[in-house]
Each structure stands twice: as structure tokens, then as C-alpha cells.
Design a protein around this motif. Structure first.
Motif, short mmCIF file in Angstrom:
data_model
loop_
_atom_site.label_atom_id
_atom_site.label_comp_id
_atom_site.label_asym_id
_atom_site.label_seq_id
_atom_site.Cartn_x
_atom_site.Cartn_y
_atom_site.Cartn_z
N GLU A 114 0.79 -1.13 0.07
CA GLU A 114 0.00 -0.01 -0.05
C GLU A 114 1.05 1.33 0.02
OE1 GLU A 114 -3.82 -0.27 2.49
OE2 GLU A 114 -2.50 -1.93 3.43
N GLY A 115 2.04 1.34 0.33
CA GLY A 115 2.91 2.29 0.23
C GLY A 115 3.17 3.03 1.34
N ASN A 116 2.79 2.16 2.68
CA ASN A 116 2.80 3.03 4.03
C ASN A 116 4.19 3.63 4.34
OD1 ASN A 116 0.16 2.58 4.32
ND2 ASN A 116 0.25 0.70 5.06
N GLU A 158 5.17 9.84 -5.99
CA GLU A 158 3.58 10.09 -5.20
C GLU A 158 3.86 10.43 -3.66
OE1 GLU A 158 0.21 7.92 -6.64
OE2 GLU A 158 0.89 8.19 -8.60
N TRP A 159 4.72 11.09 -3.46
CA TRP A 159 5.17 11.31 -1.91
C TRP A 159 3.93 12.18 -1.52
CZ3 TRP A 159 7.53 10.04 2.38
CH2 TRP A 159 7.51 10.76 3.47
N GLU A 160 3.44 11.65 -0.37
CA GLU A 160 1.92 12.24 0.19
C GLU A 160 2.31 12.41 1.75
OE1 GLU A 160 -2.68 12.63 -0.80
OE2 GLU A 160 -1.64 11.08 -1.60
N GLN A 211 3.79 5.75 -3.88
CA GLN A 211 3.36 4.63 -4.63
C GLN A 211 4.48 3.62 -4.69
OE1 GLN A 211 4.08 2.68 -7.38
NE2 GLN A 211 1.73 2.05 -7.50
N PRO A 212 4.39 2.33 -4.09
CA PRO A 212 5.56 1.71 -3.98
C PRO A 212 6.33 1.19 -5.05
CG PRO A 212 3.57 0.39 -3.50
CD PRO A 212 3.01 1.83 -3.83
N ALA A 213 5.60 0.77 -6.18
CA ALA A 213 6.44 0.25 -7.33
C ALA A 213 7.29 1.53 -7.74
CB ALA A 213 5.57 -0.35 -8.13
N GLU A 237 8.14 -7.17 7.50
CA GLU A 237 6.76 -7.38 7.24
C GLU A 237 6.17 -6.34 6.73
OE1 GLU A 237 2.91 -8.99 9.85
OE2 GLU A 237 4.88 -9.32 10.96
N GLY A 238 5.13 -5.81 7.15
CA GLY A 238 4.42 -4.95 6.25
C GLY A 238 4.97 -3.39 6.40
#
Length: 399
Positions: free
Chosen positions: A46-48, A89-91, A154-156, A349-350
Motif C-alpha cells: 500500500e506504500g505506507n 507520489e510522496w504524500e 506509490q510503492p513500485a 513484514e508490512g
């Protein structure tokens, strides 16, 4: 250390971050992966970039280091490629944790108090402030805490940007090349056998994510990193209705649980494209990649309790992936004392997206003997949680 050759095994965001740090430090870096870059765990995240879900301790320290580094890394990237930096997409939108029971409120308040003592910004929201921040969240809540430091990427795209920087600094990428075993000389790893031939180097970095335990076994050392399955629902694009990363107070307990059965909690956030991402689940099912309707249903039900307005929003797809799980819930970062020349960076992990840049910085400092940003001892490879439950079949050649 110029001329030192390093092979990084794994091209997810952690491997890409390590490649960037080491290539920019002047090392000769080769990234090898049996698939394509950022196509496995990273592509299913999810890009956390979170501090809100970590209590006081070494993982929170690593999260805070990473949170400081992300803007610096992106600013440096923007100097070389504004397009690549924008694609990340750094937010820094912040996170809000909501409890819906009296017991949950007490636990959330206690947890936030501990985080504030460790330097995290954790702001209590009353009912009016929560309604202003998140107009569509449930009004049946008992407490809410705002974490302004939480962010999202945006992780990828983030992994690709880090890898692009590494390649610009001289790194090489070899995809479609599976590592099969180790070659040792005098007890030290000096090469890896791959599906397309031998790769030799001075140092080797295991950054294989959920497959790190399996890879370590192929190299002849034990490493208790296992896969933990997670699933996410994606809605069709909707008008803005979720303005932070919002999750229920059960999420922290699910993250820290070692249970093998299904753990679910509501995690809801929007994307720049207008879709809403809905999680989360945790299951220990090995590498079984089948989507389970009952799991998706349980995730959706918890999300609807948090955001009742989602009831009429269509779900257009679901996806899942594997997180690299370690029994004591701490990353593994450092040299392998059983096989000189081998290093490990993983077990996040996540949290791998958020912790990637801090972990890579710590690896570089340890490798090159530089002043270190934080105490790496809690992440050491030979701790009981990492060595105790794993066995390693010997799969190496000695020369």
C-alpha cells in the motif's frame, strides 16, 4: 572501499534502497532477481510510511530515521529527475487511528502516550476535530489520534526511482536470474551459483523479502523469515472521501500478533487516482497465493464499520501479497556471523516500504564502518528469534 563488489539478491524496494546507498558510496553493485524489479511484495503493498503503528523501541527508531530520510532522498532524486520524483507520489497526509470501543479507547490512549514519550507527534482529536478531518468516518467512535508524520508513496514507483538512482551511480541489474547456492573460499562466501552462471563478489546482501529464509537456506545458513499473507480491496474511483490514512485501533494488535489464524483490521486510504484502498488482513499460509472470499468479506466488514459511506462503492479488484515475517517482529539487518561476506536486510513484514531507506542507510554505515545513526544491536542476525526456528540445508560449493 572503491572497487569493492557487492551483489544484492532481491530487487524489491529494500534491495533497491540498498543498491542506491551502496552505489552512491562508490561500491560496484549488482542487483540480481529471479523475477523483474519491484514485481513481487513491493508491487502488492500500500506504500505506507508510518510511525503511528509502532510503539517505543528499535523499530520505531528505525521508522523515525526513515521518515527523516525519505524527503531527503526524494529531494536528491528530484535534482536528477523531476519526473521520477513525481512518480513516487510522496504524500505526507498523516494518519488517524480510531477506536470504536471503550477498551479500544483506553489502549489507544495508552499507546499514544508511550509514543509521545519517544518523540512521536500524536494528537488527540475530539469528535468535532475528527469530523472536520474525516467527514465520512463513523460517528460511533470512542477515541481518535492524529499522527501528522505518517505518509504514503506509490510503492513500485518508489522502488523504481531508488533503482534508477542506483543505476545512474553505476549499479547493474540482472533480472530473470535465480540464486541457487553459495560458493565459499576459506569459509567465506565468494560467489553465488545462479540459473545463468556464477556471480562473484566481495559482499552479498540477502534482500529477498518473504523469500529471505529460503534464500538463506540455499546459501547454507539459517534465517527464520517466513511469508505472511495480506489482502487488499480496491474500489472504483470516487469523489474525495478519505483524506488521511485511517485505521481502527485493532490494527496495531494485528501487526504485533504472532497468531497463525486470520487477523483483520480496518485500514482505509485514498490514492491520487481516486480509488480507495481497503485492508488489512494477516494470515500464515506459506506461499499460498489464492484469494479467499471469506477473508475479503471480513476485511470489507471491518472497513464498513469505520466508513459506513463505503457501502455503496463498488470494488473493482482485490490483490494480495506476502510480507516477510519474523517471530519477534523486528527487522534483520547486519552481517551473518555464520558466513562471512553475507549480509541480511529484511524481515520488515508490512513496513518494508517505509523502513527501506533507513534500513539501507544502516546497512551502508555498518558495511563501511561509518558512524551509525542508531544502535543496530536489536536487528542482529544471530538473535534467538532469527536463528532459533530456522534450519539451513547446506547448498554450497567449497573451493
Amino acid at each position: 572501499m572503491y572497487g569493492t563488489r557487492v551483489v544484492i539478491m532481491g530487487s524489491g524496494i529494500v534491495g533497491c534502497a540498498c543498491a542506491r546507498e551502496l552505489a552512491m558510496a562508490g561500491l560496484e553493485v549488482t542487483v540480481v532477481d529471479r523475477g523483474s524489479a519491484a514485481s513481487a511484495t513491493t508491487a502488492h503493498g500500500e506504500g505506507n510510511v508510518l510511525v503511528s503503528d509502532k510503539g517505543p523501541g528499535p523499530e520505531l527508531e528505525l521508522a523515525r530515521l526513515s521518515r527523516r530520510l525519505w524527503p531527503q532522498v526524494l529531494a536528491a532524486l528530484a535534482e536528477r529527475s523531476e519526473h521520477a520524483a513525481r512518480a513516487v507520489e510522496w504524500e505526507p497526509k498523516g494518519g488517524i487511528v480510531v477506536s470504536t470501543t471503550d477498551a479500544g479507547a483506553r489502549e489507544l490512549t495508552r499507546f499514544a502516550d508511550g509514543q509521545r514519550s519517544a518523540g512521536v507527534r500524536a494528537e488527540i482529536l475530539d469528535a468535532d476535530a475528527l469530523a472536520q478531518a474525516e467527514p465520512y468516518v463513523t460517528r460511533e467512535h470512542t477515541a481518535a489520534v492524529h499522527y501528522p508524520e505518517d505518509a504514503q508513496v506509490q510503492p513500485a514507483a518508489a522502488a523504481t526511482a531508488l533503482l534508477t538512482d542506483a543505476l545512474a551511480a553505476g549499479a547493474a541489474l540482472c533480472t530473470g536470474r535465480e540464486v541457487l547456492g553459495a560458493v565459499t573460499t576459506g569459509g567465506r562466501i565468494t560467489g553465488v551459483r545462479t540459473s545463468t552462471g556464477l556471480l562473484e563478489a566481495d559482499w552479498f546482501v540477502n534482500a529477498a523479502g518473504p523469500w529471505a529464509g529460503e534464500l538463506a537456506g540455499r546459501l547454507g545458513v539459517p534465517l527464520d523469515v517466513r511469508p505472511r499473507r495480506g489482502d487488499v480491496l480496491v474500489t472504483t474511483p470516487v469523489p474525495p472521501m478519505v483524506f488521511h490514512k485511517v485505521y481502527d485501533a485493532d490494527y496495531v494488535g494485528a501487526v504485533g500478533s504472532s497468531a497463525e489464524d486470520l487477523q483483520t483490521s480496518a485500514v482505509v486510504e485514498s490514492t491520487r487516482g481516486g480509488s480507495v484502498l481497503i485492508g488489512s488482513s494477516r494470515r500464515r499460509v506459506g506461499f499460498d497465493d489464492r484469494l479467499r472470499p471469506e477473508v475479503l468479506s471480513a476485511v470489507a466488514a471491518k472497513a464498513l464499520r469505520l466508513f459506513p459511506a463505503l457501502a455503496g462503492v463498488p470494488v473493482m479488484r482485490a490483490y494480495g501479497g506476502f510480507r516477510p515475517y519474523v517471530p519477534d517482529h523486528l527487522p534483520v539487518i547486519g552481517a551473518d556471523p555464520g558466513l562471512p561476506g553475507l549480509w541480511h536486510v529484511g524481515g520488515h513484514e508490512g513496513a518494508g516500504i517505509g523502513l527501506s531507506v533507513g534500513s539501507a542507510r544502516l546497512l551502508r554505515e555498518l558495511m563501511l564502518g561509518q558512524p551509525i545513526a542508531m544502535d543496530p544491536t536489536p536487528f542482529r542476525v544471530d538473535r534467538p528469534a532469527v536463528r532459533g526456528g530456522a534450519t539451513a540445508p547446506v547448498n554450497e560449493e567449497t573451493v
